[in-house]
Design an enzyme around this catalytic site. Structure first.
Site, mmCIF file in Angstrom:
data_model
loop_
_atom_site.group_PDB
_atom_site.id
_atom_site.type_symbol
_atom_site.label_atom_id
_atom_site.label_comp_id
_atom_site.label_asym_id
_atom_site.label_seq_id
_atom_site.Cartn_x
_atom_site.Cartn_y
_atom_site.Cartn_z
ATOM 1 C CE LYS A 94 -3.158 2.655 3.025
ATOM 2 N NZ LYS A 94 -4.021 2.670 4.226
ATOM 3 C CE LYS A 148 -6.543 8.874 7.971
ATOM 4 N NZ LYS A 148 -7.261 7.836 8.724
ATOM 5 N NE ARG A 164 -10.913 -1.060 4.033
ATOM 6 C CZ ARG A 164 -11.520 -1.221 5.195
ATOM 7 N NH1 ARG A 164 -12.643 -1.908 5.272
ATOM 8 N NH2 ARG A 164 -11.004 -0.697 6.303
HETATM 9 N N1 BES Z 1 -4.187 4.657 6.893
HETATM 10 C C1 BES Z 1 -5.333 4.423 7.682
HETATM 11 C C2 BES Z 1 -5.103 3.426 8.794
HETATM 12 C C3 BES Z 1 -4.274 3.907 9.932
HETATM 13 C C4 BES Z 1 -4.844 4.608 10.974
HETATM 14 C C5 BES Z 1 -2.960 3.579 10.001
HETATM 15 C C6 BES Z 1 -4.081 5.007 12.042
HETATM 16 C C7 BES Z 1 -2.195 3.973 11.069
HETATM 17 C C8 BES Z 1 -2.762 4.684 12.103
HETATM 18 C C9 BES Z 1 -6.461 3.875 6.813
HETATM 19 O O1 BES Z 1 -6.486 4.312 5.512
HETATM 20 C C10 BES Z 1 -7.725 4.309 7.452
HETATM 21 O O2 BES Z 1 -7.971 5.485 7.466
HETATM 22 N N2 BES Z 1 -8.505 3.363 7.971
HETATM 23 C C11 BES Z 1 -9.704 3.659 8.631
HETATM 24 C C12 BES Z 1 -10.731 2.655 8.192
HETATM 25 C C13 BES Z 1 -12.121 2.988 8.610
HETATM 26 C C14 BES Z 1 -12.607 4.221 7.884
HETATM 27 C C15 BES Z 1 -13.002 1.812 8.316
HETATM 28 C C16 BES Z 1 -9.451 3.543 10.135
HETATM 29 O O3 BES Z 1 -8.670 2.695 10.553
HETATM 30 O O4 BES Z 1 -10.000 4.352 10.879
HETATM 31 ZN ZN ZN Z 2 -4.695 4.892 4.743
HETATM 32 MN MN MN Z 3 -7.566 6.127 5.330
#
Ligand code: BES
Ligand code: ZN
Ligand code: MN
Length: 505
Positions: A267, A279, A353
């Site tokens: 990724k 975010k 994903r």
């Molecule tokens: N890159 C993030 C995951 C992440 C979060 C990595 C914090 C390291 C630290 C990923 O793209 C993401 O934002 N995932 C979301 C998924 C959710 C929206 C279902 C998450 O983990 O909040």
């Molecule tokens: Zn991400």
């Molecule tokens: Mn994300």
């Protein structure tokens, strides 16, 4: 830093510092006992005085010890002899290197590598010691206008192995540890670079430079080429950004001609704002590390190339920036993936994903022996496993065991999580074949389960490295994980593992 494997006596070796261990309750290691003997029990005296008690990771520096050729002796606490296992070994080496770097001398003779570590041989000790030394010396200060004032005096390290049988094994371990460390450092540098520098195009340039250095084949697909193939899911993530997405493919083909390749898929979100599902502000800067999966593919390919591993290995990187521009994908948008499955994007922040599913489908064309994807995929994985273990998922338990072993032996551990069909329930969509999120519960698992819909045609594993790819807080920075795990896995696949210990604990 120059490393070598040597044998010799602690009193005779001439170096700026000899480093020897002391177990808890002031029990001397063999090398320390020799120094004690030639110095008329000087160490015993100091330990009696209570200057050191052998607590793990503590150090005591001695000058002008009688009867020895080196100018300094560094005593390193090893903790309880019975619990001197993998992590204690690493802690002791790391403590020694950190202290040595603050001294005046440029070289050191380290006897800690001669200590017994249960279940592990000399190759393991040399490999780990090299890795830990590099780790303790890593700095990222290329973006400071003045070089950092932190002292870094060590230039040459000798790891001592007194048994002659060990020297050959140790040299193997050293070469492997160096390759892993150089690969990991590359991954760290990429992870630490900010999003305005490390863009998808930058990752492509780095891949091309790596290909040139090691004579690998490389292809970089741009937006139009991906669109022509039908990689709409990947492209949906890049829509809100001015940075063009890239699909990067590297080929290391040193295996037998018809041998199926191992494929690594990373990724490579070079910055993850969340997109329209934006975010929150605090710590958003950390989302520059969202390309660490891609970084670890490059780092591992570099390590494999340095070791000239006789395997066929392909690295695929799905690189894009996730931004909330005016053309950005909106919650509720539906796209058709390369595999033909339609996906309802309910949350644009679940973008990892989305880039991975198309890259994983793309991997089919290489007729892989197995595929491992590596991704900072979910915050939920950080909640589940913290910063200690990467989350491991696989559609094949024997394959999972291979990766778990590689993690255990390299000290870069993973922990297996389930992919049961029950976790699919939340991914159902009223409007498309799949939704890209499934609610808060079991977030790391449902993300992996989403990916599993695209990997049915081959042996596959997924590493969620959200918790292990970087450290937050004061020591904020990329860790270079899981390059040691992946490199060890490849070394073992190539039959080049000189380590008899394969037991897990
Ligand atoms: N890159 C993030 C995951 C992440 C979060 C990595 C914090 C390291 C630290 C990923 O793209 C993401 O934002 N995932 C979301 C998924 C959710 C929206 C279902 C998450 O983990 O909040
Ligand atoms: Zn991400
Ligand atoms: Mn994300």
């Amino acid at each position: 830093m120059k490393f070598s494997i040597k044998s010799g006596n602690p009193e005779k070796l001439r170096s700026a510092c000899v480093v020897v261990g002391v177990y808890a309750n002031s029990k001397l290691s063999d090398a320390a006992a020799r120094i004690d003997d030639v110095s008329k029990k000087f160490l015993t005296k100091l330990l009696h005085q209570g200057d050191m008690d052998g607590k793990l990771g503590t150090t005591l520096l001695l000058h002008g010890v009688a009867g020895i050729e080196s100018s300094r002796v560094l005593l390193v606490g090893l903790g309880n002899e019975k619990s001197f296992t993998e992590s204690a070994f690493r802690t002791a080496i790391s403590a020694a290197i950190k202290l040595l770097n603050s001294l005046g001398g440029e070289d050191a003779a380290i006897f800690l590598t001669d200590l017994k570590v249960r279940k592990h041989d000399a190759a393991w000790r040399a490999r780990q010691a090299t890795l830990v030394t590099h780790e303790a010396c890593y700095r990222f200060d290329s973006l400071k206008s003045k070089p950092s004032p932190a002292k870094q005096s060590l230039k040459k390290v000798d790891f001592i192995f007194s048994r002659s049988n060990d020297v050959k094994l140790a040299n193997h371990g050293l070469a492997q540890g160096e390759a892993m460390a150089i690969g990991s450092n590359f991954t760290k540098d990429l992870g630490n670079l900010p999003g305005n520098m490390c863009t998808p195009s930058y990752l492509a340039e780095q891949a091309m430079a790596l290909a040139k250095e090691f004579k690998l084949d490389v292809q970089v697909l741009d937006r139009d080429e991906m669109a022509a193939l039908g990689m709409n899911t990947l492209l949906s993530v890049a829509r809100g950004s001015h940075e063009p997405p890239k699909l990067i493919v590297l080929h290391h083909m040193l295996g037998k001609k018809n041998e199926k390749p191992v494929v690594l898929v990373g990724k490579g979100i070079t910055f993850d704002t969340g997109g329209i599902s934006l975010k929150p502000g605090p710590e958003m800067d950390e989302m520059k590390y969202d390309m660490c999966g891609a970084g670890s593919v490059l780092g591992t390919m570099k390590a494999a190339a340095l070791l000239k591993l006789p395997i066929n290995l392909i690295g695929i990187i799905a690189a894009a920036e996730n931004m909330p521009g005016s053309k950005a994908t909106k919650p509720g948008d539906i796209v058709t993936s390369l595999a033909g499955l339609t996906i309802e994007i309910l949350n644009t922040d679940a973008e990892g994903r989305l880039v991975l599913c198309d890259a994983l489908t793309y991997a089919e064309r290489f007729d892989p022996a197995c595929v491992v994807d590596i991704a900072t995929l979910t915050g939920a994985c950080v909640i589940a496993l913290g910063h200690v273990a990467s989350g491991l998922y696989s559609n094949d338990d024997a394959f999972a065991a291979e990766l778990l072993d590689a993690g255990q032996i390299s000290g870069d551990r993973a922990w297996q999580m389930p992919l049961w069909v029950e976790y699919h329930e939340g991914l159902k969509s009223n409007f498309a074949d799949l939704a890209n999120i499934a609610g808060r519960a079991g977030g790391s698992i449902t993300a992996a389960r989403f990916l599993s819909s695209f990997t049915e045609k081959y042996t596959w594993a997924h590493l969620d490295i959200a918790g292990t790819a970087w450290k937050s807080g004061k020591e904020k920075g990329a860790t270079g994980r899981p390059v040691p795990l992946l490199t060890h896995f490849l070394i073992a696949r190539a039959g080049m593992e000189k380590n008899i210990s394969r037991k897990r604990s």
